[in-house]
Design a protein around this motif. Sequence first.
Motif, mmCIF file in Angstrom:
data_model
loop_
_atom_site.group_PDB
_atom_site.id
_atom_site.type_symbol
_atom_site.label_atom_id
_atom_site.label_comp_id
_atom_site.label_asym_id
_atom_site.label_seq_id
_atom_site.Cartn_x
_atom_site.Cartn_y
_atom_site.Cartn_z
ATOM 1 N N ARG A 158 4.609 10.022 -8.084
ATOM 2 C CA ARG A 158 4.045 9.769 -9.401
ATOM 3 C C ARG A 158 5.147 9.252 -10.329
ATOM 4 N NH1 ARG A 158 -0.685 13.143 -11.991
ATOM 5 N NH2 ARG A 158 -1.125 11.673 -13.643
ATOM 6 N N SER A 159 4.836 8.213 -11.071
ATOM 7 C CA SER A 159 5.736 7.667 -12.077
ATOM 8 C C SER A 159 4.948 7.642 -13.381
ATOM 9 C CB SER A 159 6.193 6.262 -11.686
ATOM 10 O OG SER A 159 7.022 5.720 -12.685
ATOM 11 N N GLY A 160 5.167 8.629 -14.227
ATOM 12 C CA GLY A 160 4.355 8.757 -15.437
ATOM 13 C C GLY A 160 2.935 9.103 -15.044
ATOM 14 N N ALA A 161 1.989 8.283 -15.469
ATOM 15 C CA ALA A 161 0.584 8.511 -15.140
ATOM 16 C C ALA A 161 0.135 7.681 -13.939
ATOM 17 C CB ALA A 161 -0.286 8.174 -16.343
ATOM 18 N N THR A 162 1.055 6.967 -13.310
ATOM 19 C CA THR A 162 0.723 6.045 -12.228
ATOM 20 C C THR A 162 1.217 6.565 -10.887
ATOM 21 O OG1 THR A 162 0.977 4.204 -13.765
ATOM 22 C CG2 THR A 162 0.992 3.655 -11.428
ATOM 23 N N TRP A 163 0.348 6.516 -9.884
ATOM 24 C CA TRP A 163 0.753 6.858 -8.527
ATOM 25 C C TRP A 163 1.261 5.604 -7.841
ATOM 26 C CZ3 TRP A 163 1.591 11.320 -6.216
ATOM 27 C CH2 TRP A 163 1.069 12.466 -6.805
ATOM 28 N N LEU A 164 2.418 5.708 -7.180
ATOM 29 C CA LEU A 164 3.004 4.625 -6.408
ATOM 30 C C LEU A 164 2.942 5.004 -4.935
ATOM 31 C CD1 LEU A 164 6.105 4.014 -8.667
ATOM 32 C CD2 LEU A 164 3.969 2.725 -8.634
ATOM 33 N N ILE A 165 2.443 4.080 -4.126
ATOM 34 C CA ILE A 165 2.166 4.368 -2.722
ATOM 35 C C ILE A 165 2.844 3.321 -1.848
ATOM 36 C CG2 ILE A 165 0.330 4.639 -1.014
ATOM 37 C CD1 ILE A 165 -1.528 5.144 -3.504
ATOM 38 N N THR A 166 3.413 3.762 -0.739
ATOM 39 C CA THR A 166 4.045 2.820 0.184
ATOM 40 C C THR A 166 2.999 2.191 1.103
ATOM 41 O OG1 THR A 166 4.455 4.466 1.899
ATOM 42 C CG2 THR A 166 6.185 4.172 0.219
ATOM 43 N N ARG A 167 3.330 1.006 1.584
ATOM 44 C CA ARG A 167 2.457 0.332 2.539
ATOM 45 C C ARG A 167 2.360 1.157 3.831
ATOM 46 N NH1 ARG A 167 1.091 -5.283 3.480
ATOM 47 N NH2 ARG A 167 0.280 -5.370 5.577
ATOM 48 N N ALA A 168 3.474 1.755 4.244
ATOM 49 C CA ALA A 168 3.473 2.578 5.455
ATOM 50 C C ALA A 168 2.493 3.747 5.328
ATOM 51 C CB ALA A 168 4.879 3.095 5.740
ATOM 52 N N GLY A 169 2.435 4.349 4.149
ATOM 53 C CA GLY A 169 1.490 5.441 3.929
ATOM 54 C C GLY A 169 0.046 4.990 4.024
ATOM 55 N N MET A 170 -0.241 3.839 3.430
ATOM 56 C CA MET A 170 -1.605 3.302 3.498
ATOM 57 C C MET A 170 -1.964 2.940 4.939
ATOM 58 S SD MET A 170 -3.118 3.455 0.600
ATOM 59 C CE MET A 170 -4.526 2.377 0.861
ATOM 60 N N ASP A 171 -1.036 2.307 5.650
ATOM 61 C CA ASP A 171 -1.298 1.957 7.053
ATOM 62 C C ASP A 171 -1.548 3.200 7.894
ATOM 63 O OD1 ASP A 171 -1.105 -0.795 6.669
ATOM 64 O OD2 ASP A 171 0.995 -0.897 7.283
ATOM 65 N N ARG A 172 -0.779 4.258 7.654
ATOM 66 C CA ARG A 172 -0.943 5.485 8.432
ATOM 67 C C ARG A 172 -2.317 6.114 8.200
ATOM 68 N NH1 ARG A 172 -0.543 10.827 7.696
ATOM 69 N NH2 ARG A 172 0.189 10.645 5.555
ATOM 70 N N LEU A 173 -2.754 6.172 6.934
ATOM 71 C CA LEU A 173 -4.036 6.823 6.632
ATOM 72 C C LEU A 173 -5.252 5.935 6.874
ATOM 73 C CD1 LEU A 173 -3.449 8.834 3.348
ATOM 74 C CD2 LEU A 173 -3.638 9.689 5.661
ATOM 75 N N TYR A 174 -5.150 4.661 6.517
ATOM 76 C CA TYR A 174 -6.340 3.803 6.516
ATOM 77 C C TYR A 174 -6.275 2.611 7.462
ATOM 78 C CZ TYR A 174 -7.184 6.608 2.393
ATOM 79 O OH TYR A 174 -7.362 7.660 1.553
ATOM 80 N N GLY A 175 -5.203 2.505 8.242
ATOM 81 C CA GLY A 175 -5.075 1.379 9.168
ATOM 82 C C GLY A 175 -4.558 0.146 8.462
ATOM 83 N N PRO A 176 -4.453 -0.962 9.198
ATOM 84 C CA PRO A 176 -3.916 -2.178 8.601
ATOM 85 C C PRO A 176 -4.790 -2.678 7.457
ATOM 86 C CG PRO A 176 -4.422 -2.499 10.937
ATOM 87 C CD PRO A 176 -4.824 -1.105 10.576
ATOM 88 N N GLU A 177 -4.142 -3.386 6.550
ATOM 89 C CA GLU A 177 -4.845 -3.955 5.391
ATOM 90 C C GLU A 177 -5.921 -4.913 5.868
ATOM 91 O OE1 GLU A 177 -3.699 -6.610 1.461
ATOM 92 O OE2 GLU A 177 -2.125 -5.785 2.706
#
Length: 61
Positions: A38-57
């Motif tokens: 979290r950076s202030g009120a914004t969540w910052l997410i890595t591409r690796a995290g998204m790929d791990r949870l939801y598969g390729p873009e």
Amino acid sequence: MTAAEAAERWRKSSITIRQACTGYKKAPPRFKPDEARRSGATWLITRAGMDRLYGPERGEN
């Protein structure tokens, strides 16, 4: 990337991504500490995290 950008790129709802960051009543956060922060009120997410949870873009080969 921000949670909103991740939601758009992976075609998920914003609330789904935010809940994966924060967890909710009956489930812990799904991202590992090095995949989302979290950076202030914004969540910052890595591409690796998204790929791990939801598969390729979507739209990628």
